[in-house]
Scaffold this motif. Sequence first.
Motif, PDB file in Angstrom:
ATOM      1  N   VAL A   1      -2.917  -1.283  -2.941  1.00  0.00           N
ATOM      2  CA  VAL A   1      -3.750  -2.224  -3.755  1.00  0.00           C
ATOM      3  C   VAL A   1      -2.929  -3.388  -2.279  1.00  0.00           C
ATOM      4  O   VAL A   1      -3.761  -4.470  -1.850  1.00  0.00           O
ATOM      5  CB  VAL A   1      -3.585  -2.514  -5.052  1.00  0.00           C
ATOM      6  N   PHE A   2      -2.049  -3.560  -2.275  1.00  0.00           N
ATOM      7  CA  PHE A   2      -0.855  -4.282  -1.385  1.00  0.00           C
ATOM      8  C   PHE A   2      -0.862  -3.940   0.295  1.00  0.00           C
ATOM      9  O   PHE A   2      -1.463  -5.099   0.436  1.00  0.00           O
ATOM     10  CB  PHE A   2       0.976  -3.532  -2.042  1.00  0.00           C
ATOM     11  N   SER A   3      -1.356  -2.414   0.581  1.00  0.00           N
ATOM     12  CA  SER A   3      -1.720  -2.165   1.546  1.00  0.00           C
ATOM     13  C   SER A   3      -2.900  -2.634   2.502  1.00  0.00           C
ATOM     14  O   SER A   3      -3.783  -3.224   3.485  1.00  0.00           O
ATOM     15  CB  SER A   3      -1.433  -0.967   2.428  1.00  0.00           C
TER      16      SER A   3
ATOM     17  N   VAL B   1       2.877  -6.777   8.747  1.00  0.00           N
ATOM     18  CA  VAL B   1       4.166  -6.062   8.319  1.00  0.00           C
ATOM     19  C   VAL B   1       3.543  -5.597   7.625  1.00  0.00           C
ATOM     20  O   VAL B   1       4.623  -4.364   6.955  1.00  0.00           O
ATOM     21  CB  VAL B   1       4.975  -7.541   8.400  1.00  0.00           C
ATOM     22  N   VAL B   2       3.467  -5.695   6.274  1.00  0.00           N
ATOM     23  CA  VAL B   2       2.799  -5.130   5.161  1.00  0.00           C
ATOM     24  C   VAL B   2       2.415  -3.619   5.817  1.00  0.00           C
ATOM     25  O   VAL B   2       2.862  -2.814   4.856  1.00  0.00           O
ATOM     26  CB  VAL B   2       2.542  -5.676   4.362  1.00  0.00           C
ATOM     27  N   ASN B   3       1.673  -3.221   6.522  1.00  0.00           N
ATOM     28  CA  ASN B   3       0.664  -2.330   6.646  1.00  0.00           C
ATOM     29  C   ASN B   3       1.781  -1.267   7.332  1.00  0.00           C
ATOM     30  O   ASN B   3       1.566  -0.614   7.830  1.00  0.00           O
ATOM     31  CB  ASN B   3      -0.534  -2.585   7.186  1.00  0.00           C
TER      32      ASN B   3
ATOM     33  N   TRP C   1       2.915   2.187   5.583  1.00  0.00           N
ATOM     34  CA  TRP C   1       2.979   3.837   6.615  1.00  0.00           C
ATOM     35  C   TRP C   1       4.385   4.569   6.855  1.00  0.00           C
ATOM     36  O   TRP C   1       4.296   5.094   6.792  1.00  0.00           O
ATOM     37  CB  TRP C   1       2.522   3.119   8.414  1.00  0.00           C
ATOM     38  N   PHE C   2       5.629   3.470   7.120  1.00  0.00           N
ATOM     39  CA  PHE C   2       6.949   3.954   6.855  1.00  0.00           C
ATOM     40  C   PHE C   2       7.019   4.223   5.738  1.00  0.00           C
ATOM     41  O   PHE C   2       7.546   5.489   5.244  1.00  0.00           O
ATOM     42  CB  PHE C   2       7.492   2.938   7.488  1.00  0.00           C
ATOM     43  N   GLU C   3       6.095   3.985   4.413  1.00  0.00           N
ATOM     44  CA  GLU C   3       6.777   4.477   3.095  1.00  0.00           C
ATOM     45  C   GLU C   3       5.897   5.692   3.425  1.00  0.00           C
ATOM     46  O   GLU C   3       6.335   6.540   2.786  1.00  0.00           O
ATOM     47  CB  GLU C   3       6.244   2.829   2.183  1.00  0.00           C
TER      48      GLU C   3
END
Length: 481
Positions: free
Chosen positions: A266-268, A376-378, A382-384
Amino acid sequence: MHKEAAIREPLILGHKTYHQITEDVCKPIEDKAPRMWYILFGIALIIGLYGVGCIFYLLGTGIGVWGLNKTVGWAWDITNFVWWVGIGHAGTLISAVLLLFRQKWRMAINRSAEAMTIFAVFMAGLFPLIHMGRLWVGYWTLPLPNHFGSLWVNFNSPLLWDVFAISTYLSVSLVFWYIGLIPDFATIRDRVKKPIPKKMYSILSFGWSGRAKHWNRFELVSLVLAGVATPLVFSVHSIVSFDFATSVIPGWHTTIFPPYFVAGAVFSGFAMVQTLLLVMRKAMKLEAYIHTRHVEYMNIVIMVTGSIVGTAYITELFISWYSGVEYEAYAFFNRAAGPYWWAYWSMMTCNVVSPQLMWFKKLRRSLLFTFIISIVVNIGMWFERYVIIVTSIHRDYLPSSWSMHYPSHIDLGVYVGTIGLFFVFFLLFARFFPVLALNELKTILKSSGESYKNDTAPVHPYFAKNGHSHGHDDHDNTHNH
């Protein structure tokens, strides 16, 4: 008519009428596309074609062209798959959950968010197919009758549950999106003059006439689909998380994954909606319909879900220590201080620190700041996925088989290509489909329109004479509303 509190900001700015809403939403479809649309479409198409070329090269050569090795057997493709599925979450969430909660602010953003969901799920579905190496036998993931050979799938595997969850989610999202479009297609059908577009929109609108019976059925079907879609929103990424959580690999084998993955999705997803809406708002001149109130509400969702994700990161760290399992503890120590430390700390900075800035009202209402943070969030999300997948398997129980993953140029080309294809689909959608749910927007004009809230809406002379407060100068020349 529902009366909204005066203290609430209007959702539609300016002195808009029903007819002006129709004009504003239909203009990008009826007029020639702006130069910026052609530039963006050209760039997206070139990137998308490069990605398609990489996929063909991959299919012709084999997945040896990826940067995988015998230790890191899952990396770039699964990272991208989970990332795209996550992005695909926000559309149906905005449409279904916010519809059930009767949130009016969804009406300006739900159409684009639903389109984004569908295109993102398309991109996600591409990765398991190309990972199999043979696109044309993708149907082998489904349970098939025995005369196809010994292809009976393993129902114990969450990888199979993924197939059912994502295909169901895509089907319901597609139907939900299309049902919402029918009244708006009818509006365009009644306006266009050229025979081919008129025929096309006539077919798409399914003979919609705008009668009360049609509206009644439209609202009933929308509610039923919202009820069906809501549990799917939560199930899809829960099942994606089972791909990892049901394994015995340290760093994956944890019960926190389902809620953690859903919150992250939901965040991304909301972050990607923000990115797309802010670009489209400017390019399509929709500032009156998508403005700071919408952006602020979405930023609050990003802040809340980002805080849940941050809490999950900290909980994982605590449990890895508290469990007393040395392999689990090492997996998390390796993430933070091992060779992939840069990916881990990029993830923490983007996903834990950046959403907390939304506590400042001035920042969460700033369009430029929101645009930057949404990207930045996306990047962080992706890094997560990369951190969870690669750092958990690049060092196993035998130090002799420790290895590093380096993406090849084909890895990069396929990933960037899917972003290009995603934007090609989205720009085509923005060119030929109504990007706002115009008939739904009209239902909130008199309760949330700025001029109606301020009581400054122009009054038709007839109604002024006969004492009617808000006149019918807002006549729409279509059959709808």
